[in-house]
Design an enzyme around this catalytic site. Structure first.
Site, PDB file in Angstrom:
ATOM      1  N   TYR A  38       0.833  -1.195   0.000  1.00  0.00           N
ATOM      2  CA  TYR A  38       0.000   0.000   0.000  1.00  0.00           C
ATOM      3  C   TYR A  38       0.869   1.247   0.000  1.00  0.00           C
ATOM      4  O   TYR A  38       2.073   1.192   0.235  1.00  0.00           O
ATOM      5  CB  TYR A  38      -0.957   0.012   1.197  1.00  0.00           C
ATOM      6  CG  TYR A  38      -0.326   0.372   2.528  1.00  0.00           C
ATOM      7  CD1 TYR A  38      -0.510   1.644   3.092  1.00  0.00           C
ATOM      8  CD2 TYR A  38       0.437  -0.554   3.227  1.00  0.00           C
ATOM      9  CE1 TYR A  38       0.055   1.969   4.314  1.00  0.00           C
ATOM     10  CE2 TYR A  38       1.002  -0.233   4.449  1.00  0.00           C
ATOM     11  CZ  TYR A  38       0.814   1.023   4.993  1.00  0.00           C
ATOM     12  OH  TYR A  38       1.383   1.348   6.198  1.00  0.00           O
ATOM     13  N   ARG A  57       7.823   4.565  -4.790  1.00  0.00           N
ATOM     14  CA  ARG A  57       7.965   3.540  -3.744  1.00  0.00           C
ATOM     15  C   ARG A  57       6.928   2.442  -3.919  1.00  0.00           C
ATOM     16  O   ARG A  57       7.214   1.257  -3.681  1.00  0.00           O
ATOM     17  CB  ARG A  57       7.869   4.169  -2.354  1.00  0.00           C
ATOM     18  CG  ARG A  57       8.188   3.188  -1.234  1.00  0.00           C
ATOM     19  CD  ARG A  57       8.243   3.864   0.119  1.00  0.00           C
ATOM     20  NE  ARG A  57       6.951   4.418   0.518  1.00  0.00           N
ATOM     21  CZ  ARG A  57       6.717   5.062   1.661  1.00  0.00           C
ATOM     22  NH1 ARG A  57       7.723   5.240   2.519  1.00  0.00           N
ATOM     23  NH2 ARG A  57       5.529   5.525   1.956  1.00  0.00           N
ATOM     24  N   ARG A 105      -7.464 -20.504  -1.926  1.00  0.00           N
ATOM     25  CA  ARG A 105      -6.522 -20.348  -0.826  1.00  0.00           C
ATOM     26  C   ARG A 105      -5.417 -21.397  -0.887  1.00  0.00           C
ATOM     27  O   ARG A 105      -5.678 -22.605  -0.795  1.00  0.00           O
ATOM     28  CB  ARG A 105      -7.243 -20.435   0.522  1.00  0.00           C
ATOM     29  CG  ARG A 105      -6.354 -19.984   1.679  1.00  0.00           C
ATOM     30  CD  ARG A 105      -6.978 -20.218   3.032  1.00  0.00           C
ATOM     31  NE  ARG A 105      -6.238 -19.530   4.075  1.00  0.00           N
ATOM     32  CZ  ARG A 105      -5.053 -19.913   4.562  1.00  0.00           C
ATOM     33  NH1 ARG A 105      -4.470 -20.994   4.066  1.00  0.00           N
ATOM     34  NH2 ARG A 105      -4.463 -19.217   5.512  1.00  0.00           N
ATOM     35  N   LYS A 152       6.525  -1.854   1.754  1.00  0.00           N
ATOM     36  CA  LYS A 152       5.365  -1.282   2.455  1.00  0.00           C
ATOM     37  C   LYS A 152       4.190  -2.263   2.343  1.00  0.00           C
ATOM     38  O   LYS A 152       3.245  -2.069   1.579  1.00  0.00           O
ATOM     39  CB  LYS A 152       5.005   0.095   1.906  1.00  0.00           C
ATOM     40  CG  LYS A 152       4.139   0.917   2.864  1.00  0.00           C
ATOM     41  CD  LYS A 152       4.062   2.365   2.421  1.00  0.00           C
ATOM     42  CE  LYS A 152       3.162   3.191   3.327  1.00  0.00           C
ATOM     43  NZ  LYS A 152       3.705   3.353   4.684  1.00  0.00           N
ATOM     44  N   GLU A 184      12.713   2.034  13.828  1.00  0.00           N
ATOM     45  CA  GLU A 184      11.858   3.160  13.427  1.00  0.00           C
ATOM     46  C   GLU A 184      10.611   3.146  14.289  1.00  0.00           C
ATOM     47  O   GLU A 184      10.435   2.276  15.142  1.00  0.00           O
ATOM     48  CB  GLU A 184      11.500   3.051  11.949  1.00  0.00           C
ATOM     49  CG  GLU A 184      10.806   1.751  11.572  1.00  0.00           C
ATOM     50  CD  GLU A 184      10.677   1.577  10.070  1.00  0.00           C
ATOM     51  OE1 GLU A 184      10.700   2.592   9.337  1.00  0.00           O
ATOM     52  OE2 GLU A 184      10.545   0.423   9.610  1.00  0.00           O
TER      53      GLU A 184
END
Length: 291
Positions: A38, A57, A105, A152, A184
């Site tokens: 995301y 990014r 799945r 991300k 972070e």
């Protein structure tokens, strides 16, 4: 805003639709496995802050997990602007979520899946957060995340648990610690300013997300000829620093006034933070056109 009152428009797989009516299949791998990435871009007075860097990014994150980018940067930009206009978004955030798509799945994934794309806005004035004036409380917690924090990913369970623990401790954010050093924040990049005036943040690696706001703040600091270094930071160094702050797209930058229950610096937002924050907003307003 309750679900019944939510009049936002979302973008789902090529179509604009009321967010309250938007849906994805149960077999979407983003839902089943967190198999996706995301991005989030702040909108400040109808200006998309650092948007090119966010889309760059996004492209990198997709490549790192082998999901084809469904759109070029110019098409992403067009959709973002259209979504903002449809929602009357002048200040807030635009989220982009891209998953690998829908399949039965199974941990292994078939080739050729069509990625699932979801975009939605949030309304807030990120530039007017009251915590900018008062400063934030931060606590340290163990870094429980996986080894590819530079991606991300939508798999955010570790951050959810860390954020919740920070809230229960009366803090605004957690700075995560691994091998004795701060990696972070749970959703931010950590900075300190030493008593000698040196700005310090951790060097990029697979252990941290390459923060877009981090990059812009560093660029501003370099332009002002401030002393800035990239290296590891220990929790003890935060307590001896003159200032500390963190950055993210959804907060821009936030000063830290308390760390693990102890005062940081003078206990109020410091001059280095204030200068960088003010200059960031001035830069966005001067260099980014309205959509």
């Amino acid at each position: 805003m309750t679900h019944a009152q939510d009049n936002r428009i979302a973008f789902v797989n090529g179509e604009f639709t009321p967010l309250s009516a938007a849906s994805i299949p149960v077999m979407d791998r983003g839902f089943l496995f967190g198999d996706g990435v995301y991005e989030v871009t702040a909108v400040i007075e109808r200006r998309f802050a650092d948007d090119d860097a966010h889309l760059t990014r996004l492209d990198r994150s997709l490549r790192e997990i082998d999901i084809p980018n469904p759109y070029s940067a110019s098409v992403w930009t067009e959709i973002e602007r259209d979504l903002a206009r449809r929602n009357g978004l002048e200040n807030g955030l635009i989220y982009i979520q891209v998953t690998r798509g829908v399949a039965e799945r199974n941990f292994q994934y078939p080739t050729g899946l069509a990625p699932t794309i979801v975009m939605f806005p949030q309304f807030k004035r990120v530039q007017d957060n009251p915590i900018i004036e008062t400063g934030a409380k931060v606590v340290t917690l163990p870094d429980q995340r996986w080894s590819r924090c530079d991606i991300k990913s939508t798999s955010l369970l570790a951050q959810v648990l860390t954020k919740q623990a920070a809230q229960q401790a009366g803090a605004n954010e957690a700075w995560m610690v691994r091998d004795g050093s701060i990696t972070e924040g749970a959703s931010s990049t950590a900075f300190i300013v030493t008593k000698e005036g040196q700005i310090v943040t951790r060097r990029l690696s697979s252990a941290v997300l390459p923060g877009v706001t981090r990059r812009t703040i560093m660029k501003i600091a370099h332009g002002m000829r401030l002393d800035l270094v990239e290296r590891n930071i220990t929790p003890d160094e935060v307590l001896t620093a003159s200032e500390a702050f963190y950055t993210s797209a959804s907060t821009i930058a936030v000063p830290v006034v308390a760390f693990d229950g102890q005062t940081v610096g003078e206990g109020h937002p410091g001059p280095v933070f204030q200068t960088l924050y003010k200059t960031y907003l001035e830069t966005i307003m001067a260099q980014t056109p309205e959509y």
